[in-house]
Design an enzyme around this catalytic site. Structure first.
Site, PDB file in Angstrom:
ATOM      1  N   PHE A  39       0.854  -1.197   0.000  1.00  0.00           N
ATOM      2  CA  PHE A  39       0.000   0.000   0.000  1.00  0.00           C
ATOM      3  C   PHE A  39       0.882   1.236   0.000  1.00  0.00           C
ATOM      4  O   PHE A  39       1.717   1.418   0.903  1.00  0.00           O
ATOM      5  CB  PHE A  39      -0.922  -0.008   1.226  1.00  0.00           C
ATOM      6  N   LEU A  77       2.221  -1.620   4.602  1.00  0.00           N
ATOM      7  CA  LEU A  77       2.024  -0.181   4.407  1.00  0.00           C
ATOM      8  C   LEU A  77       3.398   0.457   4.303  1.00  0.00           C
ATOM      9  O   LEU A  77       4.265   0.215   5.154  1.00  0.00           O
ATOM     10  CB  LEU A  77       1.282   0.417   5.605  1.00  0.00           C
ATOM     11  N   CYS A  78       3.601   1.284   3.285  1.00  0.00           N
ATOM     12  CA  CYS A  78       4.885   1.971   3.140  1.00  0.00           C
ATOM     13  C   CYS A  78       5.097   2.907   4.322  1.00  0.00           C
ATOM     14  O   CYS A  78       4.242   3.739   4.634  1.00  0.00           O
ATOM     15  CB  CYS A  78       4.923   2.773   1.845  1.00  0.00           C
ATOM     16  N   ILE A  79       6.262   2.799   4.952  1.00  0.00           N
ATOM     17  CA  ILE A  79       6.491   3.578   6.180  1.00  0.00           C
ATOM     18  C   ILE A  79       6.526   5.079   5.902  1.00  0.00           C
ATOM     19  O   ILE A  79       5.928   5.860   6.652  1.00  0.00           O
ATOM     20  CB  ILE A  79       7.773   3.109   6.920  1.00  0.00           C
ATOM     21  N   ALA A  82       3.048   6.215   5.187  1.00  0.00           N
ATOM     22  CA  ALA A  82       2.221   6.085   6.389  1.00  0.00           C
ATOM     23  C   ALA A  82       2.530   7.197   7.382  1.00  0.00           C
ATOM     24  O   ALA A  82       1.622   7.769   7.993  1.00  0.00           O
ATOM     25  CB  ALA A  82       2.438   4.717   7.029  1.00  0.00           C
TER      26      ALA A  82
END
Lengths: 130, 102, 134
Positions: A39, A77-79, A82
């Site tokens: 994501f 989830l891409c840090i 996010a």
């Protein structure tokens, strides 16, 4: 066959999360493997547990979460994305000195390298976005 | 190497569908999903362009997206194949690469 | 790890949406994986690499200089579509001077921008293994 799916939009605003969810279910129903769902951009909003849509609407975050539980999916989830959008797990919230976290069960937060690795390891990489 | 082109924008709103047609090769497949499904209808200002592409490319529409937008099968361009999500998966398997024209 | 041909397709202008910036972040990360990386600039994507970008008036960081660093990461294939430039009244002179240094040629600076016409771009895209669009 091994798939990586990338989702670039949040739930509700755009159809891409709905489309990707239906696609992921069909992939699994046909006996293929999903190596990873990544994501990115506003897509990280698919990982919050604090959404409360009207009772007659779907709760996309929960549907992803349940699909993950049922099929042991790796939902990432891409840090960086996010952090920009306020999606936090407990350890990241603590590291940032924030008073809350909001990630839903079944998702994890990790780096962009996970997307590239997905592309390398999978036979097919499919992008859903705006 | 055949490619599956996935389009999700109405050709009446954005240029991505036209861009896809400009970059698809003979033997490639084009799948219309989400708002792009509206392009599957015949007798629009875009249908001639799509029919021309169909001379050497296969064109598919996600049936659920077409129906959701109130369009009936009998008004669809002849030769466009309507698929469900299982058919979508098959298309990604049959083609070696996939490009989404976001 | 296997080497694959990765293509990052950029079709949107910068700043109006976050896609260009976050796409660039993926591109930079991809360098660490030693893959065969290319970028395509099609349609409004060509605005991402125009020179003279000035974001003083919009409250956003100007990230265009990051494209100049791509060469240092061994990312040196930036395909730009001629027709996309022409449709927008642009020429190659309107683009940043993006280069990479060739280790095998006494670190000579070589252009990273590869100008291609639409049919060449189609061939470049057809030759890829993983296509990520933003």
């Amino acid at each position: 066959m091994k798939f990586t799916i990338m989702i670039n939009e949040g739930p509700y605003q755009h159809q891409s999360s709905d489309s990707a969810l239906q696609f992921a279910r069909a992939v699994l129903a046909q006996g293929h493997e999903i190596f990873r769902v990544f994501f990115y951009h506003d897509g990280v909003n698919n990982g919050t547990r604090l959404s409360v849509p009207p009772a007659d609407d779907r709760l996309l975050q929960k549907e992803w979460s349940e699909l993950s539980k049922k099929h042991d999916l790796d939902l990432v989830l891409c840090i960086a994305a996010a952090q920009r959008r306020g999606i936090m797990d407990a350890s990241e919230a603590e590291r940032q000195g924030l008073d809350a976290n909001n990630i839903i069960e079944g998702f994890r937060i990790s780096g962009l390298g996970q997307l590239i690795e997905g592309g390398i390891q999978s036979d097919r990489t499919i992008v859903f976005g705006d | 190497m055949a490619m599956l082109h996935i389009v999700n924008k109405s050709p009446f709103e954005r240029v991505s569908f036209r861009s896809c047609l400009n970059h698809a090769k003979a033997g490639d497949s084009i799948l219309m999903i989400e708002d792009a499904a509206v392009a599957a209808m015949d007798n629009t200002s875009f249908s001639d362009e799509l029919k021309a592409a169909m001379a050497d490319k296969s064109v598919y529409v996600l049936g659920g997206d077409y129906a959701a937008r109130g369009l009936s099968e009998d008004r669809m361009i002849d030769g466009i194949k309507s698929v469900d999500y299982a058919g979508f998966v098959d298309l990604t398997v049959e083609n070696e690469t996939t490009q989404s024209w976001l | 790890m296997a080497t694959k041909k990765f293509m990052f397709v950029n079709r949107k202008a910068p700043y109006g949406t976050v896609y260009a910036l976050e796409s660039l972040e993926v591109v930079l990360i991809s360098a660490a994986f030693e893959q065969d990386v290319s970028l395509a600039f099609i349609d409004d994507g060509v605005y991402q690499i125009t020179k003279g970008q000035n974001t003083d008036g919009i409250g956003q960081k100007n990230f265009s200089s990051t494209y100049k660093a791509l060469g240092d990461y061994e990312i040196k294939k930036l395909y730009v579509e001629k027709e996309s430039l022409e449709e927008r009244g642009l020429t190659p002179d309107d683009l940043m001077d993006l280069v990479w240094e060739d280790e095998d040629d006494d670190w000579a600076e070589k252009p990273s921008i590869i100008l291609v016409d639409r049919s060449e771009m189609t061939d470049v895209l057809a030759d890829q293994e993983v296509i990520l669009s933003f």
